[in-house]
Design a protein around this motif. Structure first.
Motif, PDB file in Angstrom:
ATOM      1  N   SER A 176      10.665  47.939 -13.401  1.00  0.00           N
ATOM      2  CA  SER A 176      11.151  46.820 -12.576  1.00  0.00           C
ATOM      3  C   SER A 176      12.438  47.196 -11.862  1.00  0.00           C
ATOM      4  CB  SER A 176      11.357  45.589 -13.434  1.00  0.00           C
ATOM      5  OG  SER A 176      12.382  45.856 -14.337  1.00  0.00           O
ATOM      6  N   MET A 231      15.742  40.645 -23.447  1.00  0.00           N
ATOM      7  CA  MET A 231      14.968  40.801 -22.199  1.00  0.00           C
ATOM      8  C   MET A 231      15.039  39.527 -21.364  1.00  0.00           C
ATOM      9  SD  MET A 231      11.649  42.568 -23.905  1.00  0.00           S
ATOM     10  CE  MET A 231      10.645  42.818 -22.469  1.00  0.00           C
ATOM     11  N   GLU A 232      14.755  39.689 -20.072  1.00  0.00           N
ATOM     12  CA  GLU A 232      14.738  38.574 -19.133  1.00  0.00           C
ATOM     13  C   GLU A 232      13.403  37.829 -19.266  1.00  0.00           C
ATOM     14  OE1 GLU A 232      15.221  40.101 -15.197  1.00  0.00           O
ATOM     15  OE2 GLU A 232      14.977  38.154 -14.247  1.00  0.00           O
ATOM     16  N   ARG A 262      11.572  36.889 -25.829  1.00  0.00           N
ATOM     17  CA  ARG A 262      12.134  37.939 -24.968  1.00  0.00           C
ATOM     18  C   ARG A 262      13.667  37.881 -24.991  1.00  0.00           C
ATOM     19  NH1 ARG A 262       8.569  40.189 -20.753  1.00  0.00           N
ATOM     20  NH2 ARG A 262      10.401  40.437 -19.446  1.00  0.00           N
ATOM     21  N   ARG A 318      15.280  45.804 -11.819  1.00  0.00           N
ATOM     22  CA  ARG A 318      16.571  45.615 -12.480  1.00  0.00           C
ATOM     23  C   ARG A 318      16.777  46.605 -13.605  1.00  0.00           C
ATOM     24  NH1 ARG A 318      17.448  39.133 -12.677  1.00  0.00           N
ATOM     25  NH2 ARG A 318      17.328  38.826 -10.460  1.00  0.00           N
ATOM     26  N   ASP A 362       9.312  46.671 -17.813  1.00  0.00           N
ATOM     27  CA  ASP A 362      10.762  46.624 -17.883  1.00  0.00           C
ATOM     28  C   ASP A 362      11.369  47.889 -17.280  1.00  0.00           C
ATOM     29  OD1 ASP A 362      13.004  45.162 -18.643  1.00  0.00           O
ATOM     30  OD2 ASP A 362      13.306  46.457 -20.364  1.00  0.00           O
ATOM     31  N   LYS A 386      11.501  37.746 -14.058  1.00  0.00           N
ATOM     32  CA  LYS A 386      11.319  39.191 -13.913  1.00  0.00           C
ATOM     33  C   LYS A 386      10.263  39.493 -12.849  1.00  0.00           C
ATOM     34  CE  LYS A 386      12.409  43.220 -15.771  1.00  0.00           C
ATOM     35  NZ  LYS A 386      13.801  43.660 -15.803  1.00  0.00           N
TER      36      LYS A 386
END
Lengths: 77, 265
Positions: free
Chosen positions: A75, B151-152, B146, A77, A72, B157
């Motif tokens: 990444s 979260m995506e 998620r 984004r 996360d 992702k």
């Protein structure tokens, strides 16, 4: 007799016209045919674990979430 | 209820890397192979072949080549559960194992599912299948765990080309509409959206940009709910029951008349 016949026919037509709440559902329009979940926030049994309740050959602790956090952070984004 | 969330998949930018499949399997702890057995398709570069209990995402390879192999076309599409606004699987589930979440997505609770397979037959897209480990029906959860943590989903992702985009349906529809316009202006007149509007099962929360007919991608052009036959089916049942009753009455009357005739000297 006539009254009974009319009642029976009406009941038959009404019962045949029954339809699922899913058929008329629109986007974001509540639970639809999901009768068991009326709360705004749905509580699932066992989270969303696909193997909930399945006996494991080798008991293992749940996987750490560190790789996901790292992904996360790294990444785009 | 939170705003409906979903996927918009632009098939024109999918490169078939299957990163989404891998990310899905990794996050949801799905096995790479069925019981350790690797099965190659033998006629395609696609070796996962279809959505099932252990493939909740599948990148379809539509390989269109003539006999002489001089020319050809690849259509690639990352397929997944459509999280239908009017969900056939949810409608038929007898144990209420299939629920609708606050994100308007459809999720199977594995511990409630009894493996009856009713949802498998009901799904017009052939998404659901039995997981051989748990022996319950399973499919994409749109990474519900998620989503609850803000979260995506893992697949979108991981997608390197943004072929799979995640967001609110309202935002995705705007984005998809602009992309269709862009493609049409560039000369790709066949570009259209599949399932973005309400005509198809009230709308699909996972919709697609296609550049050919849905059938080419293995998608039904006009999916239907299983209850569409409920009213005519009920009426025909009533009609059938009345007819059988009438035949019975007529036959018994005839038999009675014959008995009376025989009893006379």
């Amino acid at each position: 007799m006539k009254h009974r016949l009319i009642t029976a026919l009406t009941a038959l037509v009404c019962s045949s016209a029954c339809s699922s709440p899913e058929t008329a559902r629109t986007r974001g329009d509540g639970p639809g045919a999901d009768l068991g979940n009326r709360d705004p926030i749905v509580r699932m049994h066992e989270g969303s674990k696909p193997y909930a309740g399945t006996p494991r050959l080798i008991p293992t602790p749940p996987p750490p979430l560190d790789p996901a956090d790292q992904a996360d952070r790294l990444s785009r984004r | 209820m939170a705003e409906p969330m979903g996927f918009y998949t632009d098939t024109t930018v999918c490169i078939g890397c299957k990163a989404c499949e891998v990310a899905c399997k990794e996050w949801n702890q799905l096995p790479a192979t069925n019981g350790g057995v690797n099965t190659l398709s033998g006629d395609s570069y696609d070796n996962t072949r279809r959505l099932d209990g252990i493939h909740w995402r599948h990148v379809k390879f539509i390989e269109q080549f003539p006999e002489d192999r001089k020319d050809g076309r690849w259509l690639l599409m990352s397929d997944v559960c459509k999280h239908c606004v009017q969900a056939a699987c949810l409608e038929v589930c007898p144990t209420n194992a299939i629920i609708r979440t606050e994100f308007d997505t459809v999720v199977i609770q594995s511990d409630v599912c009894n493996g009856c397979r009713a949802c498998i037959a009901a799904c017009p897209f052939g998404v659901i299948d039995i997981n051989p480990v748990s022996n319950t029906a399973q499919k994409c959860t749109l990474c519900y765990d998620r989503l609850q943590s803000g979260m995506e989903p893992a697949c979108s992702k991981a997608c390197p080309t943004d072929s799979i985009q995640f967001g609110t349906i309202r935002e995705l529809r705007e984005r998809a509409g602009a992309r269709v316009q862009q493609l049409q202006n560039a000369g790709e007149k066949r570009a259209h959206l599949y399932g973005a509007d309400e005509k198809m099962l009230g709308g699909l929360n996972s919709f697609y940009l296609l550049v050919d007919k849905p059938e080419v991608y293995g998608l039904p052009p006009d999916p239907k709910m299983p209850t569409r036959n409920l009213v005519p089916g009920s009426l025909f049942s009533i009609l059938g029951a009345l007819l059988v009753g009438l035949i019975g009455i007529v036959n018994f009357r005839r038999r009675g008349a014959g008995e009376v005739k025989e009893a006379r000297p």
